[in-house]
Enzyme design. Sequence first.
Site, PDB file in Angstrom:
ATOM      1  N   TYR A  41      -4.211 -15.142   0.994  1.00 16.28           N
ATOM      2  CA  TYR A  41      -5.585 -15.100   0.461  1.00 16.28           C
ATOM      3  C   TYR A  41      -5.710 -15.945  -0.800  1.00 16.28           C
ATOM      4  O   TYR A  41      -6.694 -16.664  -0.994  1.00 16.28           O
ATOM      5  CB  TYR A  41      -6.004 -13.657   0.173  1.00 16.28           C
ATOM      6  CG  TYR A  41      -6.334 -12.886   1.427  1.00 16.28           C
ATOM      7  CD1 TYR A  41      -7.509 -13.146   2.138  1.00 16.28           C
ATOM      8  CD2 TYR A  41      -5.478 -11.916   1.922  1.00 16.28           C
ATOM      9  CE1 TYR A  41      -7.803 -12.459   3.304  1.00 16.28           C
ATOM     10  CE2 TYR A  41      -5.762 -11.222   3.084  1.00 16.28           C
ATOM     11  CZ  TYR A  41      -6.928 -11.502   3.774  1.00 16.28           C
ATOM     12  OH  TYR A  41      -7.221 -10.837   4.922  1.00 16.28           O
TER      13      TYR A  41
ATOM     14  N   ASP B  56      -8.072  -1.602  -1.412  1.00 16.23           N
ATOM     15  CA  ASP B  56      -7.928  -2.847  -0.655  1.00 16.23           C
ATOM     16  C   ASP B  56      -6.711  -3.578  -1.195  1.00 16.23           C
ATOM     17  O   ASP B  56      -6.316  -3.374  -2.348  1.00 16.23           O
ATOM     18  CB  ASP B  56      -9.173  -3.732  -0.781  1.00 16.23           C
ATOM     19  CG  ASP B  56      -9.127  -4.863   0.241  1.00 16.23           C
ATOM     20  OD1 ASP B  56      -9.510  -4.636   1.398  1.00 16.23           O
ATOM     21  OD2 ASP B  56      -8.649  -5.967  -0.095  1.00 16.23           O
TER      22      ASP B  56
ATOM     23  N   ARG C   9      -7.535   1.828   8.696  1.00 16.94           N
ATOM     24  CA  ARG C   9      -8.982   1.655   8.476  1.00 16.94           C
ATOM     25  C   ARG C   9      -9.791   2.857   8.964  1.00 16.94           C
ATOM     26  O   ARG C   9     -10.920   2.709   9.418  1.00 16.94           O
ATOM     27  CB  ARG C   9      -9.506   0.382   9.152  1.00 16.94           C
ATOM     28  CG  ARG C   9      -8.950  -0.888   8.585  1.00 16.94           C
ATOM     29  CD  ARG C   9      -9.675  -1.239   7.284  1.00 16.94           C
ATOM     30  NE  ARG C   9      -9.076  -2.401   6.647  1.00 16.94           N
ATOM     31  CZ  ARG C   9      -9.597  -3.626   6.702  1.00 16.94           C
ATOM     32  NH1 ARG C   9     -10.705  -3.827   7.352  1.00 16.94           N
ATOM     33  NH2 ARG C   9      -9.001  -4.617   6.086  1.00 16.94           N
TER      34      ARG C   9
ATOM     35  N   ARG D 137     -21.746   3.518   0.583  1.00 16.04           N
ATOM     36  CA  ARG D 137     -21.702   2.095   0.275  1.00 16.04           C
ATOM     37  C   ARG D 137     -23.088   1.466   0.131  1.00 16.04           C
ATOM     38  O   ARG D 137     -23.221   0.384  -0.444  1.00 16.04           O
ATOM     39  CB  ARG D 137     -20.863   1.364   1.324  1.00 16.04           C
ATOM     40  CG  ARG D 137     -19.334   1.541   1.160  1.00 16.04           C
ATOM     41  CD  ARG D 137     -18.815   0.866  -0.110  1.00 16.04           C
ATOM     42  NE  ARG D 137     -19.440  -0.435  -0.279  1.00 16.04           N
ATOM     43  CZ  ARG D 137     -19.115  -1.506   0.440  1.00 16.04           C
ATOM     44  NH1 ARG D 137     -18.153  -1.458   1.328  1.00 16.04           N
ATOM     45  NH2 ARG D 137     -19.751  -2.644   0.250  1.00 16.04           N
TER      46      ARG D 137
ATOM     47  N   ARG E  49     -16.314   1.541   7.722  1.00 13.36           N
ATOM     48  CA  ARG E  49     -17.642   1.366   8.304  1.00 13.36           C
ATOM     49  C   ARG E  49     -17.893   2.105   9.607  1.00 13.36           C
ATOM     50  O   ARG E  49     -19.039   2.237  10.018  1.00 13.36           O
ATOM     51  CB  ARG E  49     -17.944  -0.127   8.475  1.00 13.36           C
ATOM     52  CG  ARG E  49     -18.407  -0.747   7.178  1.00 13.36           C
ATOM     53  CD  ARG E  49     -18.619  -2.221   7.323  1.00 13.36           C
ATOM     54  NE  ARG E  49     -17.342  -2.867   7.647  1.00 13.36           N
ATOM     55  CZ  ARG E  49     -17.217  -4.121   8.022  1.00 13.36           C
ATOM     56  NH1 ARG E  49     -18.285  -4.880   8.179  1.00 13.36           N
ATOM     57  NH2 ARG E  49     -16.029  -4.634   8.278  1.00 13.36           N
TER      58      ARG E  49
HETATM   59  O1  1CP Z   1      -8.995   3.533   5.769  1.00 13.21           O
HETATM   60  C1  1CP Z   1      -8.273   2.652   5.326  1.00 13.21           C
HETATM   61  O2  1CP Z   1      -7.464   2.032   6.070  1.00 13.21           O
HETATM   62  C2  1CP Z   1      -8.258   2.364   3.828  1.00 13.21           C
HETATM   63  C3  1CP Z   1      -8.981   1.222   3.446  1.00 13.21           C
HETATM   64  C4  1CP Z   1      -8.486  -0.218   3.467  1.00 13.21           C
HETATM   65  C5  1CP Z   1      -7.214  -0.782   3.683  1.00 13.21           C
HETATM   66  C6  1CP Z   1      -5.938  -0.092   4.060  1.00 13.21           C
HETATM   67  C7  1CP Z   1      -9.358  -1.261   3.181  1.00 13.21           C
HETATM   68  C8  1CP Z   1     -10.785  -1.088   2.884  1.00 13.21           C
HETATM   69  N1  1CP Z   1      -8.655  -2.419   3.134  1.00 13.21           N
HETATM   70  C9  1CP Z   1      -7.340  -2.162   3.464  1.00 13.21           C
HETATM   71  C10 1CP Z   1      -6.227  -3.109   3.497  1.00 13.21           C
HETATM   72  C11 1CP Z   1      -6.514  -4.517   3.803  1.00 13.21           C
HETATM   73  N2  1CP Z   1      -7.478  -5.346   3.267  1.00 13.21           N
HETATM   74  C12 1CP Z   1      -5.723  -5.316   4.651  1.00 13.21           C
HETATM   75  C13 1CP Z   1      -4.497  -4.817   5.355  1.00 13.21           C
HETATM   76  C14 1CP Z   1      -4.905  -3.985   6.538  1.00 13.21           C
HETATM   77  C15 1CP Z   1      -5.370  -4.765   7.731  1.00 13.21           C
HETATM   78  O3  1CP Z   1      -4.603  -5.616   8.206  1.00 13.21           O
HETATM   79  O4  1CP Z   1      -6.470  -4.482   8.196  1.00 13.21           O
HETATM   80  C16 1CP Z   1      -6.250  -6.604   4.665  1.00 13.21           C
HETATM   81  C17 1CP Z   1      -5.745  -7.791   5.444  1.00 13.21           C
HETATM   82  C18 1CP Z   1      -7.357  -6.618   3.785  1.00 13.21           C
HETATM   83  C19 1CP Z   1      -8.218  -7.758   3.453  1.00 13.21           C
HETATM   84  C20 1CP Z   1      -9.628  -7.461   3.800  1.00 13.21           C
HETATM   85  N3  1CP Z   1     -10.425  -6.669   3.024  1.00 13.21           N
HETATM   86  C21 1CP Z   1     -10.338  -7.831   4.945  1.00 13.21           C
HETATM   87  C22 1CP Z   1      -9.816  -8.699   6.086  1.00 13.21           C
HETATM   88  C23 1CP Z   1     -10.334 -10.090   5.954  1.00 13.21           C
HETATM   89  C24 1CP Z   1      -9.648 -11.047   6.939  1.00 13.21           C
HETATM   90  O5  1CP Z   1      -8.798 -11.827   6.492  1.00 13.21           O
HETATM   91  O6  1CP Z   1      -9.966 -11.000   8.149  1.00 13.21           O
HETATM   92  C25 1CP Z   1     -11.620  -7.267   4.845  1.00 13.21           C
HETATM   93  C26 1CP Z   1     -12.770  -7.395   5.806  1.00 13.21           C
HETATM   94  C27 1CP Z   1     -11.661  -6.536   3.627  1.00 13.21           C
HETATM   95  C28 1CP Z   1     -12.779  -5.719   3.094  1.00 13.21           C
HETATM   96  C29 1CP Z   1     -12.593  -4.267   3.291  1.00 13.21           C
HETATM   97  N4  1CP Z   1     -11.481  -3.549   2.904  1.00 13.21           N
HETATM   98  C30 1CP Z   1     -11.687  -2.202   3.194  1.00 13.21           C
HETATM   99  C31 1CP Z   1     -12.984  -2.081   3.781  1.00 13.21           C
HETATM  100  C32 1CP Z   1     -13.611  -0.785   4.210  1.00 13.21           C
HETATM  101  C33 1CP Z   1     -13.530  -3.373   3.839  1.00 13.21           C
HETATM  102  C34 1CP Z   1     -14.893  -3.749   4.359  1.00 13.21           C
HETATM  103  C35 1CP Z   1     -15.801  -3.759   3.188  1.00 13.21           C
HETATM  104  C36 1CP Z   1     -17.169  -3.355   3.567  1.00 13.21           C
HETATM  105  O7  1CP Z   1     -17.397  -2.147   3.835  1.00 13.21           O
HETATM  106  O8  1CP Z   1     -18.000  -4.261   3.549  1.00 13.21           O
END
Ligand code: 1CP
Length: 355
Positions: free
Chosen positions: A160, A84, A35, A48, A39
């Site tokens: 999910y 994502d 990540r 964004r 943000r």
């Molecule tokens: O920099 C990076 O790592 C690349 C971006 C990235 C990655 C690798 C994003 C952007 N998502 C992911 C993978 C991802 N998405 C995972 C596996 C990694 C981890 O465990 O953190 C998972 C579980 C998700 C699902 C997801 N997408 C969540 C988690 C929800 C939960 O169950 O708690 C969330 C909050 C998102 C949205 C998301 N994905 C990425 C961003 C930057 C965001 C936030 C969106 C925003 O800016 O509002």
Amino acid sequence: MSETTRSQARRAHHRPLVAAATGGTPSRRPVWFMRQAGRSLPEYRAIRADHGMLESCFDPELVCEITMQPVRRHDVDAAILFSDIVVPLKAAGIDLDIVAGTGPVIAQPIRTAADVAALPRLEPESVGAIAGAIELLLDELPEAAALIGFAGAPFTLASYLIEGGPSRNYARTKSLMHGEPDTWHALMGRLADITIAFLRVQLDAGVDAVQLFDSWAGMLSLADYQTYVAPHSARVFAEVADYGVPRIHFGVGTGELLAAMADAGADVIGVDWRVPLDEAVRRVGPGKAVQGNLDPTLLFAGSDVVEREVRRVIADGERAVRAGATGHIVNLGHGVLPDTDPDVLTRAVELIHAV
Ligand code: 1CP
């Protein structure tokens, strides 16, 4: 240059992350952060403000720009493709959204055998925007920085789809797993197909490594993981093995599962902050690299604590290598928290490269 020549030329270049993942000698200690794009960066928030999350994920120029932001700012050794885990599901035609402050939300959760039978397949053309983004990135990234592609593992994607969104206890997921094992395995098989197709698109476009995120696998007992999850993740790793690029496997709270996750076939095992890296190697066995495992919350604890923890993780990593790991890639134990001060990350990278 043709795609093949371009990726062959890139693969011939030394990249510290690839060297650490494959038993080579990295020219410097490799570090990146899960990540790292997102943000915590004001330049990400600025983009964004004008573009939705999924819209950004399907726009090659935005994906390239957001992926590059942490590389420019922190001098990390890898970029992870901005995307994502639900992107290939969306591309396949599943009705879902990524809701700010929540995460993925599925319009019609998958709960029956008929739902599973109706799941669409992923046509590679539907993720052409991601291949296009990778092409732009391979021109822009510094030669020494690895480009990491990724996908969600079948279990985490299934959680999910079944729950309809994020979950605290995965009750519906575990009910389907135990109550209707045939439906469960059919669903996992279909998701493994989507994951394999999505990773192959990224590998064909030239990524230098891939990471399979089974973020929530730590919610399972070892027995359930082995029976209901491991065979499907193992198929994913086997079906991308022919590319010969490092394959990383990561989950949170997986201390009890590390050996089983390693057996699924990755080259690098991601470890969260709960298990020291040298202990992780004792559980995994020799012959694989480790990745991790600074506690992301300790980035808020002040520079003395960050420095102490960075040095401890590096020392644990060195012990892990003496215990048989083929290398150590420094990372957090899970993703960068949104409120993290990005300057703390930049200084951590400087320190990791200096010691
Ligand atoms: O920099 C990076 O790592 C690349 C971006 C990235 C990655 C690798 C994003 C952007 N998502 C992911 C993978 C991802 N998405 C995972 C596996 C990694 C981890 O465990 O953190 C998972 C579980 C998700 C699902 C997801 N997408 C969540 C988690 C929800 C939960 O169950 O708690 C969330 C909050 C998102 C949205 C998301 N994905 C990425 C961003 C930057 C965001 C936030 C969106 C925003 O800016 O509002």
